[in-house]
Design an enzyme around this catalytic site. Structure first.
Site, PDB file in Angstrom:
ATOM      1  N   ARG A 242       8.067   8.900  -2.312  1.00  9.38           N
ATOM      2  CA  ARG A 242       6.785   9.285  -2.209  1.00  9.38           C
ATOM      3  C   ARG A 242       6.830  10.522  -1.032  1.00  9.38           C
ATOM      4  NH1 ARG A 242       5.636   7.545  -6.184  1.00  9.38           N
ATOM      5  NH2 ARG A 242       3.952   6.050  -6.861  1.00  9.38           N
ATOM      6  N   GLU A 271      -0.030  15.490  -3.409  1.00  9.23           N
ATOM      7  CA  GLU A 271       0.343  16.571  -4.935  1.00  9.23           C
ATOM      8  C   GLU A 271      -0.976  16.137  -5.578  1.00  9.23           C
ATOM      9  OE1 GLU A 271       3.981  13.969  -5.585  1.00  9.23           O
ATOM     10  OE2 GLU A 271       3.201  13.307  -7.258  1.00  9.23           O
ATOM     11  N   HIS A 289       7.151  15.904  -9.792  1.00 12.01           N
ATOM     12  CA  HIS A 289       7.157  14.413 -10.101  1.00 12.01           C
ATOM     13  C   HIS A 289       7.337  14.108 -11.221  1.00 12.01           C
ATOM     14  CE1 HIS A 289       4.960  10.486  -8.220  1.00 12.01           C
ATOM     15  NE2 HIS A 289       5.836  10.395  -8.942  1.00 12.01           N
TER      16      HIS A 289
END
Ligand code: DGY
Length: 323
Positions: A242, A271, A289
């Site tokens: 994360r 994000e 991601h």
């Protein structure tokens, strides 16, 4: 004639075709065709009356949303292994179950960690940009020299589900694996990785430092200036966990000053926004991601949630029920 599905489901996102078909065969599904993150009020309005709520990693499910949906909501299903976007305590208090998707995404995420390691060490995105910009002067003995993985020490913060998959893939590349967990793993699970009792000791032994630990309040901004200073000069940082576990100011400073060789990031604080300074640095390899982004994995994640619901409907507690 089979009766029409009666359990009402609200899906905040589009899922893979196979998963959507299976959901529709079993439930009365309403979905957010805009396929984006929803504001809390919009979510509470759109999902009113649903029994199962399907969300994913970037959809906050706060206490207020849970309270608004609590009269009918029975299960929150999150298509993710991370659950920091769901207020688990509020769900518990409201008697709402939470299903998530551990294990099935570990291999795909470990592949992305390897891609980032190789990408940074061998300067892949920098080379790609040079070729695309048509400014490659041709092969030269000293051009774009990177780091070879063979023989380097890979420090894994969190040798859990994903960390173990990274360790398994790292060994054939000749990396020596080190790790820190709260407790050492039994030898048959540690795969020969060297245990460090403190994260500081791990940092000091990591030519490549890879964060795979799940996000937790005590790990917010974990990789700060003090800890970066413990890494060997020219180390590489990889984050597939994360974004909020990294202090961006400290990492950017260490990248810009070339104290670190580079960083490979798949996740960002806030994000899809990110600190824009990352985009200006050549020695950082940025991915959007992509950890679990394969068809096989996203199918497996969706079906794990559907199997979990079936178990609950049959009065069993599925292994992927968190709350
Ligand atoms: C997760 O599941 O938490 C991942 O970050 C998404 O791939």
């Amino acid at each position: 004639m089979p009766s029409a599905p009666s359990i009402r489901v609200y899906a905040t996102r589009r899922f893979t075709q196979a998963v959507e078909q299976a959901m529709q065969a079993r439930y009365a599904v309403t979905r957010n065709d805009a396929d984006g993150v929803m504001e809390p009020e919009a979510l509470a309005r759109a999902a009113q009356g649903c029994e199962y709520l399907f969300v994913s990693v970037n959809q906050p499910v706060a206490a207020a949303t849970i309270a608004a949906l609590a009269p009918t909501l029975k299960v929150i299903c999150t298509l993710s292994v991370g659950t920091d976007h769901v207020d688990l305590e509020a769900a518990r208090r409201a008697g709402i179950k939470v299903l998530y998707t551990p294990d099935v995404l570990s291999e795909a995420t470990a592949e992305i960690a390897m891609l980032l390691m190789l990408g940074v060490a061998r300067r892949a995105s920098e080379g790609d940009r040079m070729v695309r910009a048509d400014v490659w002067p041709g092969w030269a003995p000293t051009q774009m020299l990177g780091q070879q993985l063979t023989g380097r020490r890979l420090g894994i913060l969190g040798l859990g589900r994903i960390g173990k998959q990274v360790a398994q893939r790292a060994a054939p590349f000749g990396l020596q694996v080190h790790y820190h967990n709260r407790r050492p793993l039994p030898a048959d699970e540690a795969m020969g990785a060297v245990y460090h009792a403190t994260s500081d000791a791990l940092l000091a032994h990591s030519d490549i430092f890879c964060i795979t630990a799940p996000s937790a309040p005590e790990l917010k901004s974990f990789l700060d200036a003090r800890r970066i200073a413990l890494l060997p000069r020219d180390a590489i940082v990889i984050n597939v966990a994360r974004g909020d576990m990294v202090d961006d100011d400290a990492l950017i400073e260490a990248l810009a000053s070339r104290r670190l060789f580079g960083a490979g990031l798949d996740v960002y604080r806030g994000e899809p926004a990110m600190d824009p300074r990352y985009r200006t640095l050549d020695n950082v390899f940025l991915l959007p991601h992509l950890g679990s982004a394969t068809v096989e994995t996203r199918d497996a994640m969706g079906f794990l949630l559907l199997d979990g619901l079936k178990a609950i409907e049959e009065g069993r507690r599925p292994a992927n029920q968190l709350v």
